[in-house]
Write a protein that holds these residues in place. Structure first.
Motif, PDB file in Angstrom:
ATOM      1  N   CYS A 142       2.348   5.686   1.168  1.00  0.00           N
ATOM      2  CA  CYS A 142       1.056   5.565   1.844  1.00  0.00           C
ATOM      3  C   CYS A 142      -0.081   5.799   0.839  1.00  0.00           C
ATOM      4  CB  CYS A 142       0.964   6.544   3.007  1.00  0.00           C
ATOM      5  SG  CYS A 142      -0.406   6.208   4.121  1.00  0.00           S
ATOM      6  N   PRO A 143      -0.309   4.823  -0.063  1.00  0.00           N
ATOM      7  CA  PRO A 143      -1.363   5.011  -1.058  1.00  0.00           C
ATOM      8  C   PRO A 143      -2.769   5.146  -0.471  1.00  0.00           C
ATOM      9  CG  PRO A 143       0.005   3.107  -1.621  1.00  0.00           C
ATOM     10  CD  PRO A 143       0.448   3.598  -0.288  1.00  0.00           C
ATOM     11  N   ILE A 144      -3.000   4.573   0.710  1.00  0.00           N
ATOM     12  CA  ILE A 144      -4.341   4.670   1.288  1.00  0.00           C
ATOM     13  C   ILE A 144      -4.688   6.114   1.668  1.00  0.00           C
ATOM     14  CG2 ILE A 144      -3.640   4.139   3.653  1.00  0.00           C
ATOM     15  CD1 ILE A 144      -6.300   2.584   3.922  1.00  0.00           C
ATOM     16  N   GLU A 145      -3.686   6.907   2.042  1.00  0.00           N
ATOM     17  CA  GLU A 145      -3.891   8.329   2.341  1.00  0.00           C
ATOM     18  C   GLU A 145      -2.640   9.094   1.945  1.00  0.00           C
ATOM     19  OE1 GLU A 145      -5.276  11.384   2.466  1.00  0.00           O
ATOM     20  OE2 GLU A 145      -6.790  10.276   3.594  1.00  0.00           O
ATOM     21  N   LYS A 146      -2.619   9.553   0.715  1.00  0.00           N
ATOM     22  CA  LYS A 146      -1.438  10.228   0.158  1.00  0.00           C
ATOM     23  C   LYS A 146      -1.143  11.570   0.834  1.00  0.00           C
ATOM     24  CE  LYS A 146      -2.244   8.157  -4.316  1.00  0.00           C
ATOM     25  NZ  LYS A 146      -1.262   7.390  -4.873  1.00  0.00           N
ATOM     26  N   MET A 147      -2.100  12.097   1.567  1.00  0.00           N
ATOM     27  CA  MET A 147      -1.913  13.403   2.198  1.00  0.00           C
ATOM     28  C   MET A 147      -1.119  13.345   3.505  1.00  0.00           C
ATOM     29  SD  MET A 147      -3.015  15.675   0.210  1.00  0.00           S
ATOM     30  CE  MET A 147      -3.009  17.086   1.279  1.00  0.00           C
ATOM     31  N   ARG A 193      -8.566   8.989  10.138  1.00  0.00           N
ATOM     32  CA  ARG A 193      -9.553   8.367   9.256  1.00  0.00           C
ATOM     33  C   ARG A 193      -9.175   6.925   8.916  1.00  0.00           C
ATOM     34  NH1 ARG A 193     -10.948  11.713   4.161  1.00  0.00           N
ATOM     35  NH2 ARG A 193      -8.700  11.714   4.022  1.00  0.00           N
ATOM     36  N   ILE A 194      -7.885   6.646   8.788  1.00  0.00           N
ATOM     37  CA  ILE A 194      -7.463   5.297   8.393  1.00  0.00           C
ATOM     38  C   ILE A 194      -6.929   4.480   9.561  1.00  0.00           C
ATOM     39  CG2 ILE A 194      -6.927   6.036   6.051  1.00  0.00           C
ATOM     40  CD1 ILE A 194      -3.927   5.744   6.839  1.00  0.00           C
ATOM     41  N   ASN A 195      -7.095   4.939  10.787  1.00  0.00           N
ATOM     42  CA  ASN A 195      -6.557   4.237  11.953  1.00  0.00           C
ATOM     43  C   ASN A 195      -7.037   2.788  12.001  1.00  0.00           C
ATOM     44  OD1 ASN A 195      -5.266   3.724  14.343  1.00  0.00           O
ATOM     45  ND2 ASN A 195      -6.813   4.732  15.609  1.00  0.00           N
ATOM     46  N   GLY A 196      -6.097   1.852  11.904  1.00  0.00           N
ATOM     47  CA  GLY A 196      -6.408   0.436  11.963  1.00  0.00           C
ATOM     48  C   GLY A 196      -6.965  -0.148  10.679  1.00  0.00           C
ATOM     49  N   ASP A 197      -7.139   0.659   9.662  1.00  0.00           N
ATOM     50  CA  ASP A 197      -7.757   0.208   8.417  1.00  0.00           C
ATOM     51  C   ASP A 197      -6.763   0.212   7.260  1.00  0.00           C
ATOM     52  OD1 ASP A 197      -9.909  -0.707   6.899  1.00  0.00           O
ATOM     53  OD2 ASP A 197     -10.435   1.312   6.256  1.00  0.00           O
ATOM     54  N   TYR A 198      -5.495  -0.032   7.548  1.00  0.00           N
ATOM     55  CA  TYR A 198      -4.474  -0.020   6.514  1.00  0.00           C
ATOM     56  C   TYR A 198      -3.612  -1.266   6.640  1.00  0.00           C
ATOM     57  CZ  TYR A 198      -1.444   1.649  10.254  1.00  0.00           C
ATOM     58  OH  TYR A 198      -0.753   1.772  11.420  1.00  0.00           O
ATOM     59  N   ASP A 199      -2.926  -1.597   5.563  1.00  0.00           N
ATOM     60  CA  ASP A 199      -2.093  -2.798   5.507  1.00  0.00           C
ATOM     61  C   ASP A 199      -0.634  -2.375   5.631  1.00  0.00           C
ATOM     62  OD1 ASP A 199      -1.115  -5.306   5.147  1.00  0.00           O
ATOM     63  OD2 ASP A 199      -1.736  -5.506   3.057  1.00  0.00           O
ATOM     64  N   THR A 200       0.115  -3.015   6.551  1.00  0.00           N
ATOM     65  CA  THR A 200       1.515  -2.654   6.753  1.00  0.00           C
ATOM     66  C   THR A 200       2.488  -3.719   6.276  1.00  0.00           C
ATOM     67  OG1 THR A 200       1.498  -3.576   8.980  1.00  0.00           O
ATOM     68  CG2 THR A 200       0.969  -1.230   8.754  1.00  0.00           C
ATOM     69  N   ASN A 201       1.979  -4.822   5.731  1.00  0.00           N
ATOM     70  CA  ASN A 201       2.868  -5.876   5.241  1.00  0.00           C
ATOM     71  C   ASN A 201       3.662  -5.375   4.050  1.00  0.00           C
ATOM     72  OD1 ASN A 201       1.979  -7.720   7.141  1.00  0.00           O
ATOM     73  ND2 ASN A 201       0.273  -8.372   5.846  1.00  0.00           N
ATOM     74  N   VAL A 202       4.992  -5.432   4.155  1.00  0.00           N
ATOM     75  CA  VAL A 202       5.848  -4.919   3.086  1.00  0.00           C
ATOM     76  C   VAL A 202       6.316  -6.086   2.234  1.00  0.00           C
ATOM     77  CG1 VAL A 202       7.925  -3.624   2.545  1.00  0.00           C
ATOM     78  CG2 VAL A 202       6.605  -3.044   4.563  1.00  0.00           C
ATOM     79  N   THR A 220       2.152  -1.708  -3.892  1.00  0.00           N
ATOM     80  CA  THR A 220       1.207  -1.092  -4.825  1.00  0.00           C
ATOM     81  C   THR A 220      -0.234  -1.278  -4.371  1.00  0.00           C
ATOM     82  OG1 THR A 220       1.186  -3.094  -6.165  1.00  0.00           O
ATOM     83  CG2 THR A 220       2.776  -1.369  -6.773  1.00  0.00           C
ATOM     84  N   ASN A 221      -0.455  -1.985  -3.272  1.00  0.00           N
ATOM     85  CA  ASN A 221      -1.794  -2.199  -2.724  1.00  0.00           C
ATOM     86  C   ASN A 221      -2.384  -0.848  -2.316  1.00  0.00           C
ATOM     87  OD1 ASN A 221      -4.039  -2.834  -1.183  1.00  0.00           O
ATOM     88  ND2 ASN A 221      -2.995  -4.325   0.098  1.00  0.00           N
ATOM     89  N   PRO A 222      -3.592  -0.508  -2.758  1.00  0.00           N
ATOM     90  CA  PRO A 222      -4.181   0.789  -2.401  1.00  0.00           C
ATOM     91  C   PRO A 222      -4.483   0.936  -0.913  1.00  0.00           C
ATOM     92  CG  PRO A 222      -5.729  -0.529  -3.684  1.00  0.00           C
ATOM     93  CD  PRO A 222      -4.439  -1.275  -3.655  1.00  0.00           C
ATOM     94  N   ARG A 223      -4.446  -0.128  -0.140  1.00  0.00           N
ATOM     95  CA  ARG A 223      -4.699  -0.070   1.293  1.00  0.00           C
ATOM     96  C   ARG A 223      -3.409  -0.021   2.109  1.00  0.00           C
ATOM     97  NH1 ARG A 223      -9.321   0.508   1.971  1.00  0.00           N
ATOM     98  NH2 ARG A 223      -9.350   0.286   4.193  1.00  0.00           N
ATOM     99  N   TYR A 224      -2.261   0.088   1.434  1.00  0.00           N
ATOM    100  CA  TYR A 224      -0.959   0.055   2.109  1.00  0.00           C
ATOM    101  C   TYR A 224      -0.588   1.429   2.662  1.00  0.00           C
ATOM    102  CZ  TYR A 224       4.093  -0.109   2.752  1.00  0.00           C
ATOM    103  OH  TYR A 224       5.349  -0.011   3.274  1.00  0.00           O
ATOM    104  N   CYS A 225       0.051   1.421   3.833  1.00  0.00           N
ATOM    105  CA  CYS A 225       0.679   2.619   4.383  1.00  0.00           C
ATOM    106  C   CYS A 225       1.877   2.163   5.205  1.00  0.00           C
ATOM    107  CB  CYS A 225      -0.284   3.414   5.258  1.00  0.00           C
ATOM    108  SG  CYS A 225       0.365   5.035   5.731  1.00  0.00           S
ATOM    109  N   ASN A 226       3.005   2.793   4.988  1.00  0.00           N
ATOM    110  CA  ASN A 226       4.210   2.439   5.720  1.00  0.00           C
ATOM    111  C   ASN A 226       3.955   2.624   7.209  1.00  0.00           C
ATOM    112  OD1 ASN A 226       6.869   3.177   7.089  1.00  0.00           O
ATOM    113  ND2 ASN A 226       7.532   2.282   5.144  1.00  0.00           N
TER     114      ASN A 226
END
Length: 177
Positions: free
Chosen positions: A44-49, A113-122, A128-134
């Motif tokens: 989950c590079p978009i939110e590593k926490m 914070r990232i609800n709906g604003d992340y990319d789930t395409n694997v 490596t996309n910074p907007r990706y989250c599993n």
């Protein structure tokens, strides 16, 4: 046995099974948080926490439920101020409880914070996309927080029900609360 005591026994008989189920469910949820956070630690590079939040929440949930924050009860025949060990346990419980509350609030920020604003395409390029989250990780974290709100609400409702029952019994039967 007075009316207040009868009311408290009734409330305890009804509420204790619910509280036991909540405790067992909370323990299982804590294990699942640790597992999901560890499996998807780097997904989950978009939110590593988010995975770190899950791991820490799971570990503290197990410690809190497993006796790390044991209840502090004094004997009825004990007079005077509480012992040093009782004071230390109360202080420890308060610090861990405040940390868990603060960590829960932080988890809300991480997840919502990232609800709906992340990319789930694997795809190989997308990981490596910074907007990706599993998607599994995010959905689990989102559901975890919603379940915790529901449990907090249920526990608050049970406490209010018991308190109202005691007050009602005391008023109806003119007993001191």
């Amino acid at each position: 046995m007075g009316a207040t005591e009868k009311c408290l026994v009734f409330c305890a008989c009804c509420c204790v099974p619910v509280l036991i189920i909540i405790a067992i469910g909370g323990f299982g949820l804590s294990i699942a948080e640790i597992v999901m956070g560890a499996i998807y630690l780097d997904d989950c590079p978009i939110e590593k926490m988010i995975p770190i939040y899950l791991i820490v929440a799971g570990v503290f949930g197990i410690l809190f439920a497993g006796g790390g924050c044991s209840s502090v009860k004094r004997n009825e025949d004990e007079d005077g101020p509480p012992s040093t060990s009782t004071r230390l346990r109360l202080c420890f419980n308060a610090i861990v409880g405040l940390f868990m509350l603060a960590w829960f609030i932080a988890g809300n920020v991480f997840v919502f914070r990232i609800n709906g604003d992340y990319d789930t395409n694997v795809t190989a390029a997308n990981v490596t996309n910074p907007r990706y989250c599993n998607e599994r990780l995010y959905t689990f974290a989102f559901a975890d927080i919603i379940v915790r709100y529901a449990v907090f609400g249920l526990m608050f409702g049970i406490m209010c029900w018991m308190w109202c029952g005691r007050l009602c019994a005391a008023c109806c039967f003119k007993e001191n609360v």
